[in-house]
Design a protein around this motif. Structure first.
Motif, PDB file in Angstrom:
ATOM      1  N   HIS A  46      -7.587 -25.483  -6.545  1.00  0.00           N
ATOM      2  CA  HIS A  46      -7.538 -24.294  -7.378  1.00  0.00           C
ATOM      3  C   HIS A  46      -6.562 -23.294  -6.769  1.00  0.00           C
ATOM      4  O   HIS A  46      -6.657 -22.961  -5.595  1.00  0.00           O
ATOM      5  CB  HIS A  46      -8.933 -23.677  -7.502  1.00  0.00           C
ATOM      6  N   ARG A  85      -8.131 -28.757 -17.593  1.00  0.00           N
ATOM      7  CA  ARG A  85      -8.498 -28.945 -16.185  1.00  0.00           C
ATOM      8  C   ARG A  85      -9.995 -28.724 -15.983  1.00  0.00           C
ATOM      9  O   ARG A  85     -10.674 -29.526 -15.337  1.00  0.00           O
ATOM     10  CB  ARG A  85      -7.710 -27.989 -15.295  1.00  0.00           C
ATOM     11  N   ARG A  86     -10.536 -27.652 -16.552  1.00  0.00           N
ATOM     12  CA  ARG A  86     -11.955 -27.338 -16.349  1.00  0.00           C
ATOM     13  C   ARG A  86     -12.870 -28.385 -16.997  1.00  0.00           C
ATOM     14  O   ARG A  86     -13.929 -28.706 -16.445  1.00  0.00           O
ATOM     15  CB  ARG A  86     -12.262 -25.929 -16.841  1.00  0.00           C
ATOM     16  N   ARG A 122     -17.789 -23.347 -23.943  1.00  0.00           N
ATOM     17  CA  ARG A 122     -17.372 -23.353 -22.544  1.00  0.00           C
ATOM     18  C   ARG A 122     -17.095 -24.793 -22.106  1.00  0.00           C
ATOM     19  O   ARG A 122     -17.740 -25.734 -22.588  1.00  0.00           O
ATOM     20  CB  ARG A 122     -18.474 -22.765 -21.679  1.00  0.00           C
ATOM     21  N   PRO A 123     -16.164 -24.974 -21.164  1.00  0.00           N
ATOM     22  CA  PRO A 123     -15.878 -26.335 -20.688  1.00  0.00           C
ATOM     23  C   PRO A 123     -17.120 -27.081 -20.209  1.00  0.00           C
ATOM     24  O   PRO A 123     -17.280 -28.269 -20.503  1.00  0.00           O
ATOM     25  CB  PRO A 123     -14.876 -26.109 -19.557  1.00  0.00           C
TER      26      PRO A 123
END
Length: 157
Positions: free
Chosen positions: A154, A73-74, A43-44
Motif C-alpha cells: 500500500h 485492488r481492494r 463496499r469492496p
C-alpha cells in the motif's frame, strides 16, 4: 448437464450510475449465465462477501467514477483475505486506455471499457471459461484455479 456459470455484477464505491451494469447483467443472463447484481454503492468487502456466499465464478466490477484501480485492488485483496483467489475479476466502465494494462497487472482477467459492444463482452466472458476448460482448470468452487492476484504494498502520498 453442463455447469451453469455464476457471475456477480457489482457497483462499488460512490458510483450511482448503474444502467450499463444492468444491461450487462441482462445480456449475460440471456446468454445462459446465472447473474447476481449487488446494486449500487457497495463496499469492496461487501462485494467479496457476496461473491463468496453466492459461490460465483466471476465478479464483474462496473466503475464509472474513475476509482477503478483502487476499487479493483481492494476487491482482489478482500477476496484473497478469505482464500477466494479462485474467483475471477473483470472490470468494465469508464476505463482510460492508460489504465487498462494496470488493471490486468493487478489481477483483472479482462477489461471492458465504455463502448465495448455486448457481443464483445459475451465473447470475452465466454473466452474466460473456454480458456479454463482448455487448461482443465475451473474458476469458482468446483476446482482449484491458477488465478492468484499479485500482492502490492500500500502506497500513501
Amino acid at each position: 448437464m453442463p455447469l451453469r456459470r455464476r457471475i456477480l455484477i457489482a457497483k462499488a464505491g460512490l458510483d450511482g450510475h448503474d444502467r450499463g451494469a444492468k444491461i450487462v447483467a441482462r445480456i449475460l443472463r440471456d446468454a445462459g449465465y446465472e447473474v447476481i447484481y449487488t446494486g449500487i454503492r457497495q463496499r469492496p468487502a461487501e462485494i467479496a462477501a457476496v461473491a463468496i456466499h453466492e459461490d460465483v465464478d466471476v465478479v464483474g466490477l462496473s466503475v464509472l467514477s474513475g476509482a477503478h484501480i483502487g476499487l479493483t485492488r481492494r476487491i482482489i485483496v478482500a477476496l484473497a483475505e478469505h482464500d477466494a483467489t479462485d474467483i475471477t475479476i473483470v472490470v468494465g466502465g469508464t476505463i482510460p486506455s492508460r489504465d487498462r494494462e494496470k488493471l490486468i497487472e493487478l489481477g483483472a482477467a479482462a477489461v471492458f471499457p465504455t463502448g465495448t459492444s455486448t457481443a464483445q463482452i459475451l465473447d470475452g466472458i465466454d473466452s474466460l471459461f473456454a480458456a479454463d476448460n482448455e487448461k482443465n482448470v475451473h474458476v469458482g468452487p468446483y476446482a482449484v484455479s491458477d488465478y492468484t492476484p499479485p500482492t502490492h504494498a500500500h502506497k500513501t502520498r
